[in-house]
Scaffold this motif. Structure first.
Motif, PDB file in Angstrom:
ATOM      1  N   ARG B  30       0.819  -1.213   0.000  1.00  0.00           N
ATOM      2  CA  ARG B  30       0.000   0.000   0.000  1.00  0.00           C
ATOM      3  C   ARG B  30       0.853   1.264   0.000  1.00  0.00           C
ATOM      4  O   ARG B  30       0.331   2.368   0.145  1.00  0.00           O
ATOM      5  CB  ARG B  30      -0.952   0.009   1.201  1.00  0.00           C
ATOM      6  CG  ARG B  30      -1.917  -1.165   1.221  1.00  0.00           C
ATOM      7  CD  ARG B  30      -2.744  -1.281  -0.059  1.00  0.00           C
ATOM      8  NE  ARG B  30      -3.619  -0.156  -0.262  1.00  0.00           N
ATOM      9  CZ  ARG B  30      -4.836  -0.061   0.271  1.00  0.00           C
ATOM     10  NH1 ARG B  30      -5.302  -1.021   1.033  1.00  0.00           N
ATOM     11  NH2 ARG B  30      -5.586   1.005   0.019  1.00  0.00           N
ATOM     12  N   SER B  50       1.017   6.669   0.028  1.00  0.00           N
ATOM     13  CA  SER B  50       0.629   5.722   1.054  1.00  0.00           C
ATOM     14  C   SER B  50      -0.886   5.626   1.050  1.00  0.00           C
ATOM     15  O   SER B  50      -1.567   6.654   1.191  1.00  0.00           O
ATOM     16  CB  SER B  50       1.148   6.192   2.421  1.00  0.00           C
ATOM     17  OG  SER B  50       0.781   5.301   3.436  1.00  0.00           O
ATOM     18  N   TYR B  51      -1.407   4.435   0.870  1.00  0.00           N
ATOM     19  CA  TYR B  51      -2.852   4.218   0.744  1.00  0.00           C
ATOM     20  C   TYR B  51      -3.450   5.155  -0.310  1.00  0.00           C
ATOM     21  O   TYR B  51      -4.468   5.806  -0.085  1.00  0.00           O
ATOM     22  CB  TYR B  51      -3.541   4.391   2.102  1.00  0.00           C
ATOM     23  CG  TYR B  51      -3.147   3.334   3.095  1.00  0.00           C
ATOM     24  CD1 TYR B  51      -2.148   3.554   4.041  1.00  0.00           C
ATOM     25  CD2 TYR B  51      -3.764   2.081   3.079  1.00  0.00           C
ATOM     26  CE1 TYR B  51      -1.772   2.563   4.929  1.00  0.00           C
ATOM     27  CE2 TYR B  51      -3.392   1.084   3.972  1.00  0.00           C
ATOM     28  CZ  TYR B  51      -2.401   1.335   4.896  1.00  0.00           C
ATOM     29  OH  TYR B  51      -2.035   0.359   5.784  1.00  0.00           O
ATOM     30  N   SER B  71      -4.625   0.817  -5.700  1.00  0.00           N
ATOM     31  CA  SER B  71      -3.548   0.323  -4.837  1.00  0.00           C
ATOM     32  C   SER B  71      -2.472  -0.436  -5.595  1.00  0.00           C
ATOM     33  O   SER B  71      -1.409  -0.692  -5.045  1.00  0.00           O
ATOM     34  CB  SER B  71      -4.126  -0.568  -3.741  1.00  0.00           C
ATOM     35  OG  SER B  71      -4.795  -1.677  -4.301  1.00  0.00           O
ATOM     36  N   THR B  96       3.332  -0.903   4.436  1.00  0.00           N
ATOM     37  CA  THR B  96       3.412   0.405   5.077  1.00  0.00           C
ATOM     38  C   THR B  96       3.928   0.367   6.504  1.00  0.00           C
ATOM     39  O   THR B  96       4.212   1.397   7.075  1.00  0.00           O
ATOM     40  CB  THR B  96       2.021   1.063   5.103  1.00  0.00           C
ATOM     41  OG1 THR B  96       1.091   0.152   5.713  1.00  0.00           O
ATOM     42  CG2 THR B  96       1.545   1.403   3.699  1.00  0.00           C
TER      43      THR B  96
END
Lengths: 113, 113
Positions: B30, B50-51, B71, B96
């Motif tokens: 992610r 991130s995400y 993603s 992550t």
């Protein structure tokens, strides 16, 4: 200001002997350290890593040592093989996750037959 | 074999062109990253997602525009680049959490005429 330093641009080692690659860092916030191997025309390949809570991590022929007080880490490859000839990058990160890596300039390892 | 796939492998473009670099991973990571590597230099971080949200932009000029549509995918849109932007562009991905290694693709070799 170079935060990760690899002071040996190249290193020549005889096949079967130990290869030792060194790396120094200046940023005290770094808490995770990695070694990557790179062949020409390919991306860096992850080799081994170490967290700042450890002083040694081993994976097969590869061992990484971390000396936090000296801000120094090293990668030991034993025994060295011809396929180990490549550029080796030391990298570091901080922040706990999803953080960018800061790389050293790399050391070109040459394994002599 | 790399599990991070980058396309195209090579790209030549003029300074007025618009092009995109693509990166794909199916490791469930992610966090995704763009790095730039000039000849004989280490990779340098450009962006972190991130995400699917941009979390780090290392003061990259606006002629580079990243996008993370889902993603598994990461794009880098290029417009009005300069000759000095010629480099190897590397994509990486990771989990992550803390102490997670980044895995790199083989890069896109970009040449600006």
């Amino acid at each position: 200001d170079q935060q990760v330093k690899q002071n040996s641009p190249s290193l020549s080692v005889q096949e079967g002997r130990i290869s030792i690659l060194n790396c120094d860092y200046t940023n005290s916030m770094f808490d995770y350290f990695l070694w990557y191997k790179k062949y020409p025309a390919e991306g860096p390949t992850f080799l081994i890593s170490i967290s700042s809570i450890k002083d040694k991590n081993e994976d097969g022929r590869f061992t990484v040592f971390l000396n936090k007080s000296a801000k120094h880490l090293s990668l030991h490859i034993v025994p060295s093989q011809p396929g180990d000839s490549a550029v080796y990058f030391c990298a570091a990160s901080s922040g706990g996750g999803a953080d960018g890596l800061t790389f050293g300039k790399g050391t070109h390892l040459i394994i002599q037959p | 074999d790399t599990e991070v796939t980058q396309t195209p492998k090579h790209l030549v473009m003029g300074m007025t062109n618009k092009k995109s670099l693509k990166c794909e991973q199916h490791m469930g990571h992610r966090a995704m990253y763009w790095y730039k590597q000039k000849a004989k230099k280490p990779p340098e971080l450009m962006f972190v997602y991130s995400y699917e949200k941009l979390s780090i932009n290392e003061s990259v000029p606006s002629r580079f525009s990243p996008e993370c549509p889902n993603s598994s995918l990461l794009n880098l849109h290029l417009h009005a680049l300069q000759p000095e932007d010629s480099a190897l562009y590397l994509c990486a991905s990771s989990h992550t959490g803390a102490d997670q290694p980044q895995h790199f693709g083989d890069g896109t070799r970009l040449s600006i005429l």
